[in-house]
Motif scaffolding. Structure first.
Motif, PDB file in Angstrom:
ATOM      1  N   LEU A  36      -0.948   1.522  -1.248  1.00  0.00           N
ATOM      2  CA  LEU A  36      -1.399   2.327  -0.104  1.00  0.00           C
ATOM      3  C   LEU A  36      -2.235   3.514  -0.566  1.00  0.00           C
ATOM      4  N   LEU A  37      -1.807   4.154  -1.655  1.00  0.00           N
ATOM      5  CA  LEU A  37      -2.554   5.302  -2.177  1.00  0.00           C
ATOM      6  C   LEU A  37      -3.885   4.884  -2.787  1.00  0.00           C
ATOM      7  N   ALA A  38      -3.994   3.630  -3.209  1.00  0.00           N
ATOM      8  CA  ALA A  38      -5.268   3.133  -3.730  1.00  0.00           C
ATOM      9  C   ALA A  38      -6.329   3.112  -2.624  1.00  0.00           C
ATOM     10  N   GLU A  39      -5.875   3.050  -1.366  1.00  0.00           N
ATOM     11  CA  GLU A  39      -6.798   3.074  -0.231  1.00  0.00           C
ATOM     12  C   GLU A  39      -7.309   4.485   0.045  1.00  0.00           C
ATOM     13  N   GLY A  40      -6.565   5.496  -0.430  1.00  0.00           N
ATOM     14  CA  GLY A  40      -6.948   6.885  -0.224  1.00  0.00           C
ATOM     15  C   GLY A  40      -5.724   7.774  -0.179  1.00  0.00           C
ATOM     16  N   PRO A  41      -5.917   9.082  -0.245  1.00  0.00           N
ATOM     17  CA  PRO A  41      -4.803  10.027  -0.218  1.00  0.00           C
ATOM     18  C   PRO A  41      -4.032   9.948   1.106  1.00  0.00           C
ATOM     19  N   LEU A  65       7.000   8.259  -9.603  1.00  0.00           N
ATOM     20  CA  LEU A  65       5.547   8.107  -9.756  1.00  0.00           C
ATOM     21  C   LEU A  65       4.917   9.446 -10.107  1.00  0.00           C
ATOM     22  N   ARG A  66       5.417  10.514  -9.496  1.00  0.00           N
ATOM     23  CA  ARG A  66       4.952  11.868  -9.834  1.00  0.00           C
ATOM     24  C   ARG A  66       5.348  12.223 -11.261  1.00  0.00           C
ATOM     25  N   GLU A  67       6.606  11.960 -11.615  1.00  0.00           N
ATOM     26  CA  GLU A  67       7.105  12.300 -12.952  1.00  0.00           C
ATOM     27  C   GLU A  67       6.281  11.634 -14.049  1.00  0.00           C
ATOM     28  N   GLN A  68       5.786  10.444 -13.795  1.00  0.00           N
ATOM     29  CA  GLN A  68       4.992   9.715 -14.779  1.00  0.00           C
ATOM     30  C   GLN A  68       3.501  10.024 -14.659  1.00  0.00           C
ATOM     31  N   GLY A  69       3.146  10.908 -13.751  1.00  0.00           N
ATOM     32  CA  GLY A  69       1.748  11.300 -13.601  1.00  0.00           C
ATOM     33  C   GLY A  69       0.888  10.249 -12.927  1.00  0.00           C
ATOM     34  N   LEU A  70       1.513   9.282 -12.258  1.00  0.00           N
ATOM     35  CA  LEU A  70       0.760   8.208 -11.620  1.00  0.00           C
ATOM     36  C   LEU A  70       0.207   8.622 -10.258  1.00  0.00           C
ATOM     37  N   VAL A  71       0.816   9.645  -9.655  1.00  0.00           N
ATOM     38  CA  VAL A  71       0.290  10.215  -8.423  1.00  0.00           C
ATOM     39  C   VAL A  71       0.233  11.730  -8.582  1.00  0.00           C
ATOM     40  N   THR A  72      -0.667  12.344  -7.854  1.00  0.00           N
ATOM     41  CA  THR A  72      -0.786  13.794  -7.858  1.00  0.00           C
ATOM     42  C   THR A  72      -0.518  14.309  -6.449  1.00  0.00           C
ATOM     43  N   ILE A  73      -0.166  15.593  -6.367  1.00  0.00           N
ATOM     44  CA  ILE A  73       0.137  16.231  -5.087  1.00  0.00           C
ATOM     45  C   ILE A  73      -0.822  17.392  -4.880  1.00  0.00           C
ATOM     46  N   THR A  74      -1.356  17.469  -3.660  1.00  0.00           N
ATOM     47  CA  THR A  74      -2.178  18.601  -3.265  1.00  0.00           C
ATOM     48  C   THR A  74      -1.567  19.188  -1.999  1.00  0.00           C
ATOM     49  N   PRO A  75      -1.083  20.442  -2.062  1.00  0.00           N
ATOM     50  CA  PRO A  75      -0.548  21.055  -0.845  1.00  0.00           C
ATOM     51  C   PRO A  75      -1.641  21.203   0.206  1.00  0.00           C
ATOM     52  N   GLN A  76      -1.291  20.867   1.438  1.00  0.00           N
ATOM     53  CA  GLN A  76      -2.238  20.998   2.549  1.00  0.00           C
ATOM     54  C   GLN A  76      -1.436  21.458   3.763  1.00  0.00           C
ATOM     55  N   GLY A  77      -1.496  22.758   4.047  1.00  0.00           N
ATOM     56  CA  GLY A  77      -0.705  23.311   5.134  1.00  0.00           C
ATOM     57  C   GLY A  77       0.776  23.159   4.825  1.00  0.00           C
ATOM     58  N   LEU A  84      -3.559   8.813  -5.785  1.00  0.00           N
ATOM     59  CA  LEU A  84      -3.407   7.985  -6.974  1.00  0.00           C
ATOM     60  C   LEU A  84      -4.125   8.643  -8.138  1.00  0.00           C
ATOM     61  N   CYS A  85      -3.489   8.666  -9.288  1.00  0.00           N
ATOM     62  CA  CYS A  85      -4.112   9.234 -10.474  1.00  0.00           C
ATOM     63  C   CYS A  85      -4.617   8.077 -11.341  1.00  0.00           C
ATOM     64  N   CYS A  86      -5.860   7.709 -11.138  1.00  0.00           N
ATOM     65  CA  CYS A  86      -6.433   6.549 -11.836  1.00  0.00           C
ATOM     66  C   CYS A  86      -6.425   6.734 -13.349  1.00  0.00           C
ATOM     67  N   GLU A  87      -6.612   7.967 -13.800  1.00  0.00           N
ATOM     68  CA  GLU A  87      -6.614   8.234 -15.238  1.00  0.00           C
ATOM     69  C   GLU A  87      -5.271   7.863 -15.869  1.00  0.00           C
ATOM     70  N   ALA A  88      -4.177   8.201 -15.189  1.00  0.00           N
ATOM     71  CA  ALA A  88      -2.848   7.892 -15.724  1.00  0.00           C
ATOM     72  C   ALA A  88      -2.567   6.401 -15.679  1.00  0.00           C
ATOM     73  N   LEU A  89      -3.162   5.702 -14.739  1.00  0.00           N
ATOM     74  CA  LEU A  89      -2.961   4.253 -14.645  1.00  0.00           C
ATOM     75  C   LEU A  89      -3.721   3.493 -15.721  1.00  0.00           C
ATOM     76  N   SER A  90      -4.690   4.125 -16.339  1.00  0.00           N
ATOM     77  CA  SER A  90      -5.517   3.406 -17.301  1.00  0.00           C
ATOM     78  C   SER A  90      -4.719   2.937 -18.519  1.00  0.00           C
ATOM     79  N   GLY A  91      -3.733   3.706 -18.966  1.00  0.00           N
ATOM     80  CA  GLY A  91      -2.933   3.298 -20.128  1.00  0.00           C
ATOM     81  C   GLY A  91      -2.206   1.988 -19.899  1.00  0.00           C
ATOM     82  N   PRO A  92      -1.375   1.892 -18.843  1.00  0.00           N
ATOM     83  CA  PRO A  92      -0.689   0.626 -18.588  1.00  0.00           C
ATOM     84  C   PRO A  92      -1.637  -0.523 -18.291  1.00  0.00           C
ATOM     85  N   VAL A  93      -2.728  -0.254 -17.581  1.00  0.00           N
ATOM     86  CA  VAL A  93      -3.674  -1.318 -17.252  1.00  0.00           C
ATOM     87  C   VAL A  93      -4.332  -1.858 -18.527  1.00  0.00           C
ATOM     88  N   LYS A  94      -4.742  -0.945 -19.409  1.00  0.00           N
ATOM     89  CA  LYS A  94      -5.358  -1.383 -20.667  1.00  0.00           C
ATOM     90  C   LYS A  94      -4.366  -2.185 -21.511  1.00  0.00           C
TER      91      LYS A  94
END
Length: 112
Positions: A36-41, A65-77, A84-94
């Motif tokens: 779902l997050l791959a579709e957007g925040p 997922l947060r603990e492993q850096g796979l997702v990031t959080i941005t406070p909004q109100g 989704l943190c694509c950079e963190a996913l690159s290790g397992p994908v590779k």
């Protein structure tokens, strides 16, 4: 934890570093949230509605997922927006692509 598989020495060291990320992604509910997050925040409320899971369950599955850096959080109100943190996913994908390419069938699948 962000990891480039080729940057770490032995296979045992890579396995030690990648196992927690793969474990976090290995749960079907967490994988559903990642897709779902791959579709957007999304906020937790949006993830709850889209996944059909309760708010508590969504929050429970976002934590690893947060603990492993796979997702990031941005406070909004008063909400947090998860991305989704694509950079963190690159290790397992590779790593998985490398493993797949080690067999003739996998090399054909990865490269065609």
């Amino acid at each position: 934890m962000r990891l480039e598989p080729v940057a770490v020495g032995s296979a045992a060291e890579r396995a030690q570093l990648l196992a927690p990320q793969l474990k976090a992604m290995g749960d079907p509910n967490r994988l559903h949230l990642l897709l779902l997050l791959a579709e957007g925040p999304h906020t937790v409320r949006e993830l709850t509605e889209a996944s059909g899971m309760g708010q508590t369950l969504v929050s429970h599955h976002l934590a690893p997922l947060r603990e492993q850096g796979l997702v990031t959080i941005t406070p909004q109100g008063r909400s947090n927006v998860y991305s989704l943190c694509c950079e963190a996913l690159s290790g397992p994908v590779k790593l998985l692509a490398t493993l797949a390419a080690m067999t003739p069938e996998g090399a054909d699948a990865c490269c065609s």
